[in-house]
Design a protein around this motif. Structure first.
Motif, PDB file in Angstrom:
ATOM      1  N   ASP A 231     -16.321 -56.663  -9.742  1.00 59.55           N
ATOM      2  CA  ASP A 231     -16.359 -58.056  -9.405  1.00 59.55           C
ATOM      3  C   ASP A 231     -16.006 -58.154  -7.911  1.00 59.55           C
ATOM      4  OD1 ASP A 231     -17.062 -59.373 -12.186  1.00 59.55           O
ATOM      5  OD2 ASP A 231     -15.425 -58.494 -12.430  1.00 59.55           O
ATOM      6  N   VAL A 232     -16.619 -59.178  -7.148  1.00 61.51           N
ATOM      7  CA  VAL A 232     -16.407 -59.157  -5.794  1.00 61.51           C
ATOM      8  C   VAL A 232     -16.038 -60.558  -5.393  1.00 61.51           C
ATOM      9  CG1 VAL A 232     -17.357 -58.998  -3.251  1.00 61.51           C
ATOM     10  CG2 VAL A 232     -18.197 -57.521  -5.238  1.00 61.51           C
ATOM     11  N   LEU A 233     -14.688 -60.753  -4.841  1.00 55.97           N
ATOM     12  CA  LEU A 233     -14.228 -61.928  -4.057  1.00 55.97           C
ATOM     13  C   LEU A 233     -14.528 -62.079  -2.640  1.00 55.97           C
ATOM     14  CD1 LEU A 233     -10.715 -62.226  -5.916  1.00 55.97           C
ATOM     15  CD2 LEU A 233     -12.812 -63.702  -6.542  1.00 55.97           C
ATOM     16  N   SER A 234     -15.735 -62.647  -2.357  1.00 58.88           N
ATOM     17  CA  SER A 234     -16.159 -62.637  -0.777  1.00 58.88           C
ATOM     18  C   SER A 234     -15.850 -63.517  -0.029  1.00 58.88           C
ATOM     19  CB  SER A 234     -17.835 -62.356  -0.853  1.00 58.88           C
ATOM     20  OG  SER A 234     -18.288 -62.120   0.409  1.00 58.88           O
ATOM     21  N   GLY A 235     -15.003 -63.543   1.026  1.00 62.18           N
ATOM     22  CA  GLY A 235     -14.837 -64.451   1.991  1.00 62.18           C
ATOM     23  C   GLY A 235     -13.454 -65.028   1.595  1.00 62.18           C
ATOM     24  N   TYR A 236     -12.786 -64.657   0.645  1.00 64.37           N
ATOM     25  CA  TYR A 236     -11.422 -65.178   0.241  1.00 64.37           C
ATOM     26  C   TYR A 236     -10.519 -64.433   1.342  1.00 64.37           C
ATOM     27  CZ  TYR A 236     -13.076 -67.043  -4.247  1.00 64.37           C
ATOM     28  OH  TYR A 236     -13.710 -67.812  -5.066  1.00 64.37           O
TER      29      TYR A 236
END
Length: 333
Positions: A231-236
């Motif tokens: 899973d990717v949390l992008s821009g956080y």
């Protein structure tokens, strides 16, 4: 080189001609990502492809950087070695190119530009250098663009296995929730290695629930990933992303890039006390140099990392690893 207003950014209709004359004839992979081929002007594409083929075969590796300079020759970085190109641009041309890379809207990317970079689709990162306008020690604008450094991302499933296995062994043998800090000077390939580590930890017969905190949109670039437990949390923001990965995503391992800010240390410590190992990178030549930074020193004393892994290129696209377990580090450092 001058570009007319009507065809300033006309992408080469005969790009295939460039590729057939250079890369295909030598059975080389296309060095420029498709997303860049769509926006780079014809003259830059031709100069890059021509320059790439002039690199001697024994030194020809993956294209890592395209560095464009105002009133100075451009250069390529291939396999860690710099090669000059017969291409010189003006500041106005760099500004026009930056506008094009930003989809015609510099305003939408203004905050990142003020921080020195722009991240494009596909994980391409463009470093931006110019004259800064500052208020209260904060950059509020950049003018007179003097250089653009286009970093080409690469996903390597063949790197990172050793690092992933080291973390698995620490967990299996000692029940150790501590993570790993990968360190090296800029340009060695920390981000590329981190992508490989993420792929190995989240894949295979016994994948871990792997959460990538991709603050700058660089880590999530993968050649393939439909079967990864990822899973990717992008821009956080990094600290918020780590908190979400720990408390909301049930991560078994968290991966992020370029830590060291003392303000983030408490979030990283919270993740560790939740039993979630962290794999991260930091700039540095040695462990001693790392521990001179306040943020890293706080994390070291909290025993966030079970080992520090120094990286060196091995000349074949991979790395040599210098592993220092936490217990081997002198406390007085």
């Amino acid at each position: 080189m001058e570009w007319g207003s009507k065809n300033c950014f006309v992408v080469a209709r005969n790009t295939e001609r460039f590729k057939s004359q250079t890369t295909d004839s030598l059975s080389l992979p296309q060095p420029i990502p498709a997303s860049l081929m769509e926006v780079l002007p014809t003259d830059i594409i031709e100069a890059v492809l021509t320059g790439y083929t002039l690199v001697s075969k024994e030194n020809r590796g993956l294209l890592e950087e395209i560095r464009l300079r105002a009133n100075r020759k451009a250069s390529l970085t291939v396999g860690g070695t710099n090669h000059m190109l017969n291409l010189t641009l003006h500041s106005s041309e760099l500004f026009s190119l930056l506008t094009r890379l930003c989809g015609g809207s510099l305003y939408a990317y203004s905050q990142n530009i003020n921080e020195g970079f722009v991240t494009l689709p596909g994980g391409v990162r463009v470093g931006v250098v110019g004259t800064a306008a500052c208020e209260d020690s904060r950059v509020v604008g950049v003018r007179d663009i003097s250089a653009l450094c286009i970093r080409i991302p690469h996903a390597h499933s063949r790197v990172g296995r050793e690092v992933a296995e080291l973390l698995r062994q620490m967990q299996q043998q000692h029940g150790d929730p501590r993570g790993l800090l990968l360190y090296a000077p800029p340009g060695v390939g920390k981000t590329t290695l981190l992508r490989g580590v993420a792929a190995h930890l989240s894949g295979g017969a016994q994948p871990w629930r792997t959460v990538v905190v991709d603050t700058r949109g660089e880590l999530s670039f993968m050649e393939s990933g439909d079967s990864l437990c990822l899973d990717v949390l992008s821009g956080y923001p990094r600290s918020l992303g780590i908190s979400i990965a720990t408390r909301s995503m049930g991560a078994q391992v968290i991966i992020c890039d370029e830590i060291g800010d003392s303000r983030e240390a408490m979030s990283l410590m919270s993740a560790y006390h939740g039993g979630v190992p962290l794999v991260a990178t930091a700039h540095g030549q040695t462990v001693e140099e790392l521990l001179k930074r306040t943020g890293i020193r706080i994390l070291h004393r909290a025993e966030i990392f079970g080992a520090y892994v120094g990286l060196r290129r091995n000349g074949t696209g991979g790395f040599f690893y210098d592993i220092t377990h936490r217990e081997e580090v002198r406390d007085d450092l």
